[in-house]
Scaffold this motif. Structure first.
Motif, short mmCIF file in Angstrom:
data_model
loop_
_atom_site.label_atom_id
_atom_site.label_comp_id
_atom_site.label_asym_id
_atom_site.label_seq_id
_atom_site.Cartn_x
_atom_site.Cartn_y
_atom_site.Cartn_z
N ASP A 244 31.28 12.33 24.36
CA ASP A 244 31.74 13.06 23.18
C ASP A 244 33.26 12.95 23.04
O ASP A 244 33.78 12.80 21.91
N ASP B 187 33.80 9.43 21.70
CA ASP B 187 33.36 9.29 20.32
C ASP B 187 34.31 9.97 19.34
O ASP B 187 34.51 9.48 18.21
N LYS B 188 34.89 11.10 19.75
CA LYS B 188 35.80 11.85 18.88
C LYS B 188 37.26 11.48 19.10
O LYS B 188 38.15 12.09 18.50
N ASN B 189 37.49 10.49 19.95
CA ASN B 189 38.85 10.04 20.26
C ASN B 189 39.73 11.19 20.75
O ASN B 189 40.93 11.23 20.49
N MET B 190 39.09 12.14 21.47
CA MET B 190 39.87 13.23 22.04
C MET B 190 40.81 12.69 23.10
O MET B 190 40.43 11.79 23.86
#
Length: 317
Positions: free
Chosen positions: A159, A162-165
């Motif tokens: 996650d 995917d969210k480029n955190m």
């Protein structure tokens, strides 16, 4: 109806009643434990199964993925699970708690740790926080190492990617087993190769790998307290009412981080010992622990539980 026929009907009624009672008692005396293939959870599961056996229960251990574990508990295909790591499992477990199909029940180990880690030489070179990972992407080969597919920790890492955190969009999650992943981490650390991996405590990795946990975890990742976790015992809906004696045992069973570290370290030093024997050996050396666990707990036949388990321990060593 003749007197002889009445006697036959009555005898059949008694036999049927006794048969049904036996089936009911047998069902109540069988406990199905859901487990995952992590060292700590396996040790807890094996220890619990051994205690239950000493008390006269039949046990069945089902090794499942985390998502399937909760489906099994919700569908009454499993009774208990000792490995609910929170808050990292919240995205999987909370919907089952909210529905009432799975009961969170009791915190069996506070003060645990579950987050990303790196060899200490990497931390000393500047990789200290989640936001630092992307800075060293080339050194890390743009990979973050997790454990088995479907694991909640892997889901959190994916996650984040995917969210480029924290700028992690270019990274790839490498899923593997606990044993294979840690073998690679240990090899990398010994050869000064850079790696970021999913780490946790208690575990013998904390003793045999010079490692540092990264800071920077948030409520959207491994929790806002840098990955500090509490491990819970979960039970299926209705288990406490159906099995009050076993439920009392499970409510008493708590594990300190130091206890689990010691068991895991002994297992690492002597792999032939096995997880079950490693846990039982520690309990034999620390009787105060199992005596507290068995307070108010009896055998299936109603005899003192601590006496039965002590006899079982003596037979194992």
């Amino acid at each position: 109806m003749s007197s002889s026929l009445r006697r036959i009907v009555f005898a059949l009624f008694i036999a049927t009643t006794l048969f049904c009672a036996t089936i009911t008692a047998y069902a109540a005396d069988k406990i199905t434990i859901a487990s995952v293939s992590w060292t700590g959870v396996t040790i807890k599961t094996e220890v619990a199964a051994s205690i239950l056996k000493s008390l006269g229960y039949e046990t069945d251990i089902k090794v499942l993925s985390v998502p399937i574990t909760y489906t099994a508990l919700a569908n009454d295909d499993a009774d208990v699970f000792f490995g609910n790591w929170m808050p990292s499992m919240a995205s999987i477990a909370n919907k089952f708690f909210k529905s009432g199909k799975v009961v969170k029940y009791v915190a069996n180990m506070p003060g645990a740790k579950y987050t990303l880690a790196t060899p200490t030489f990497c931390a000393q070179a500047g990789l200290k926080d989640f936001k630092d990972i992307a800075k060293f992407g080339d050194k890390l080969d743009w990979k973050i190492y997790g454990i088995e597919a479907g694991n909640d920790g892997n889901m959190i890492i994916q996650d984040m990617i995917d969210k480029n955190m924290f700028g992690l969009g270019k990274f790839k999650l490498v899923a593997s087993s606990e044993v294979v992943m840690l073998s690679q981490v240990q090899a990398y650390a010994q050869s000064n190769k850079w790696i970021v991996f999913l780490g946790w405590a208690p575990h013998s990795m904390n003793e045999r790998i010079d490692m540092t946990y990264l800071t920077g975890s948030t409520d959207q990742t491994f929790g806002g307290n840098d990955g500090t976790a509490t491990v819970w015992t979960n039970v299926r809906k209705g288990f406490v009412e159906d099995n009050p004696n076993a439920a009392k045992l499970f409510s008493n069973m708590t594990f300190s981080v130091s206890m689990m570290n010691q068991i895991m370290t002994s297992l690492h030093e002597d792999p032939k010992l096995g997880m079950k024997k490693a846990g039982l050996k520690w309990l034999k050396a620390n009787p105060d622990t199992y005596e507290k666990w068995l307070e108010g707990v009896t055998t299936v036949a109603g005899k003192p539980g601590d006496v039965a388990f002590k006899a079982y321990l003596d037979s194992q060593f």
